[in-house]
Design an enzyme around this catalytic site. Structure first.
Site, PDB file in Angstrom:
ATOM      1  N   HIS A 206       1.200  -1.148   0.312  1.00 50.97           N
ATOM      2  CA  HIS A 206       0.302  -0.144   0.258  1.00 50.97           C
ATOM      3  C   HIS A 206       0.983   1.460  -0.013  1.00 50.97           C
ATOM      4  CE1 HIS A 206       0.539  -0.363   4.602  1.00 50.97           C
ATOM      5  NE2 HIS A 206       0.658   0.982   4.130  1.00 50.97           N
TER       6      HIS A 206
HETATM    7  N1  UDP Z   1      -2.743  -6.000   8.872  1.00 50.32           N
HETATM    8  C1  UDP Z   1      -4.311  -6.792   9.611  1.00 50.32           C
HETATM    9  N2  UDP Z   1      -5.115  -7.327   8.203  1.00 50.32           N
HETATM   10  C2  UDP Z   1      -5.023  -7.487   6.459  1.00 50.32           C
HETATM   11  C3  UDP Z   1      -3.035  -6.726   6.610  1.00 50.32           C
HETATM   12  C4  UDP Z   1      -2.337  -5.877   7.828  1.00 50.32           C
HETATM   13  O1  UDP Z   1      -4.992  -6.783  10.123  1.00 50.32           O
HETATM   14  O2  UDP Z   1      -5.134  -7.818   5.612  1.00 50.32           O
HETATM   15  C5  UDP Z   1      -2.024  -5.422  10.062  1.00 50.32           C
HETATM   16  C6  UDP Z   1      -0.733  -6.449  10.453  1.00 50.32           C
HETATM   17  O3  UDP Z   1      -0.966  -7.603  11.181  1.00 50.32           O
HETATM   18  C7  UDP Z   1      -0.382  -4.851  11.455  1.00 50.32           C
HETATM   19  C8  UDP Z   1      -0.799  -3.736  10.816  1.00 50.32           C
HETATM   20  O4  UDP Z   1      -1.990  -4.432  10.497  1.00 50.32           O
HETATM   21  O5  UDP Z   1      -0.959  -5.422  13.065  1.00 50.32           O
HETATM   22  C9  UDP Z   1      -0.492  -3.111   9.955  1.00 50.32           C
HETATM   23  O6  UDP Z   1      -0.609  -2.250   9.076  1.00 50.32           O
HETATM   24  P1  UDP Z   1      -0.812  -1.649   7.813  1.00 50.32           P
HETATM   25  O7  UDP Z   1       0.622  -2.648   6.776  1.00 50.32           O
HETATM   26  O8  UDP Z   1      -2.214  -0.671   6.927  1.00 50.32           O
HETATM   27  O9  UDP Z   1       0.195   0.043   8.079  1.00 50.32           O
HETATM   28  P2  UDP Z   1       1.696   0.047   8.419  1.00 50.32           P
HETATM   29  O10 UDP Z   1       2.054  -0.782   9.860  1.00 50.32           O
HETATM   30  O11 UDP Z   1       2.500   0.224   7.249  1.00 50.32           O
HETATM   31  O12 UDP Z   1       1.898   1.440   8.265  1.00 50.32           O
END
Ligand code: UDP
Length: 363
Positions: free
Chosen positions: A206
């Site tokens: 994303h």
């Molecule tokens: N996650 C989830 N479902 C999904 C994809 C990710 O619950 O389909 C969780 C993942 O386990 C982690 C969090 O979302 O705890 C990560 O969020 P994201 O990738 O949106 O944000 P980033 O970490 O890149 O800021």
């Protein structure tokens, strides 16, 4: 002298798993807390589902800010948060991670002269093109209490001139949520529910750098399609970039199965049972390190280098992903065995103790 209220600001998916352990641990302290949801993520699949799974209380306030460009969303967050902080004294404001809600709450708190704590302070990708990097730097420049998840974050903050007395290494509250959920993970059940073979990979994508530029999106989709020829790839796809990835040919990638974003426990179950993860997420790099699943991160840099030195993470490009995936699948990839210090499921308790002391001290 009364103890100040502690007001937690959450807004987007990765905030919920970081805040939940802190709210839980603070219940053991004699302190009032409030939860403000900015509504930066409002989709049931990116927000509501996590409140139930992580045992988060319903927010006291939901600002319903919604999505927009960086500027329109941040502007709406600033206005909404200023009104919320003016209506009810938030006391000590606590922000999490690096999303736009984190930045906006930090700015509003600083302008209103409120005390501010930042959970996950000091992470740096040193890539100024990432919106999250801007959010991290500004938030840390304004915070009074800086709570770090890994030792290198302390070095970054020290170099930026933050006084040592304001910085604390507390461990990783996101890992607390993982540890708390571990007993509920059901890799086989989730795999069967989705009709996946025994050996499969999980991917998430994303970040603007991968999905906003059509050329890069095409290269990423082609690389993922190549991995999909070796092992079925499950891609729970974030709404951000969905259209761009479809335009880049995702629907024609036979070995890549696109599904809606998954709930926390189903997602972690599938990651735990997978042969390989491909991601550009921040948090997923950390979770795979603790679940001992190889993680190939489609980025040029990471603000979480500890997952490279003490975990299962490796940085790849679209060009190197297929070979890196083959090395993992064929058992040729070796990873360090030592794990990051204090990623032990008790970060929430350490953070709660520091927040409770801060709330009592300055009221
Ligand atoms: N996650 C989830 N479902 C999904 C994809 C990710 O619950 O389909 C969780 C993942 O386990 C982690 C969090 O979302 O705890 C990560 O969020 P994201 O990738 O949106 O944000 P980033 O970490 O890149 O800021």
């Amino acid at each position: 002298m009364s103890t100040a209220t502690i007001t937690h600001i959450v807004g987007a998916r990765p905030n919920f798993m970081k805040a939940a352990p802190v709210l839980t641990a603070l219940r053991a302290h004699d302190v009032a807390q409030r939860l403000v949801h900015t509504g930066q993520h409002y989709d049931a699949l990116l927000s509501d589902v996590f409140f139930a799974e992580l045992d988060l209380p319903a927010p006291d306030v939901n600002l319903g800010v919604g999505s927009g460009t960086q500027a329109t969303q941040t502007a709406a967050l600033l206005t909404g948060l200023e009104a919320a902080f003016t209506e009810v004294d938030p006391g000590l404001v606590v922000v999490y991670g690096d999303v736009n809600s984190t930045l906006a709450a930090a700015l509003v708190a600083a302008k209103l002269g409120l005390r501010l704590a930042h959970v996950e302070a000091g992470l740096r990708s040193f890539d100024p093109t990432m919106p999250e990097e801007v959010n991290r730097r500004v938030t840390d420049a304004l915070a009074d209490l800086l709570l770090a998840t890994s030792p290198e974050a302390i070095a970054h903050l020290a170099r930026e001139g933050v006084e040592a007395g304001r910085i604390h290494l507390v461990g990783n509250p996101m890992i607390d949520s993982l540890v708390a959920a571990r007993g509920r993970l059901d890799p086989d059940g989730e795999r069967r529910r989705l009709g996946l073979p025994e050996r499969y990979a999980v991917a998430t994508l994303h970040r603007p750098a991968n999905v906003d530029d059509p050329g890069q999106a095409r290269r990423v989709v082609a690389a993922l399609a190549e991995v999909g020829e070796a092992v079925e790839v499950l891609l729970p796809l974030h709404p951000r970039g969905r259209a761009a990835l479809a335009e880049a040919g995702l629907d024609d990638a036979a070995g890549v199965r696109v599904v809606e974003p998954l709930g926390y426990v189903p997602f972690l179950s599938l990651v735990a049972g997978s042969a390989l993860v491909v991601t550009d997420s921040g948090g997923v790099q950390e979770e795979t390190t603790i679940l001992d699943v190889a993680c190939l991160t489609l980025r040029e840099s990471t603000e979480r280098p500890i997952t490279l030195t003490h975990g299962t993470n490796r940085l790849v490009s679209a060009a190197t992903l297929p070979d890196a995936a083959a090395a993992v699948l064929e058992g040729r990839a070796a990873f360090p065995t030592e794990r990051p210090p204090l990623w032990d499921g008790r970060a929430g308790e350490r953070i709660a103790a520091l927040l409770a002391a801060e709330a009592a001290a300055g009221s």
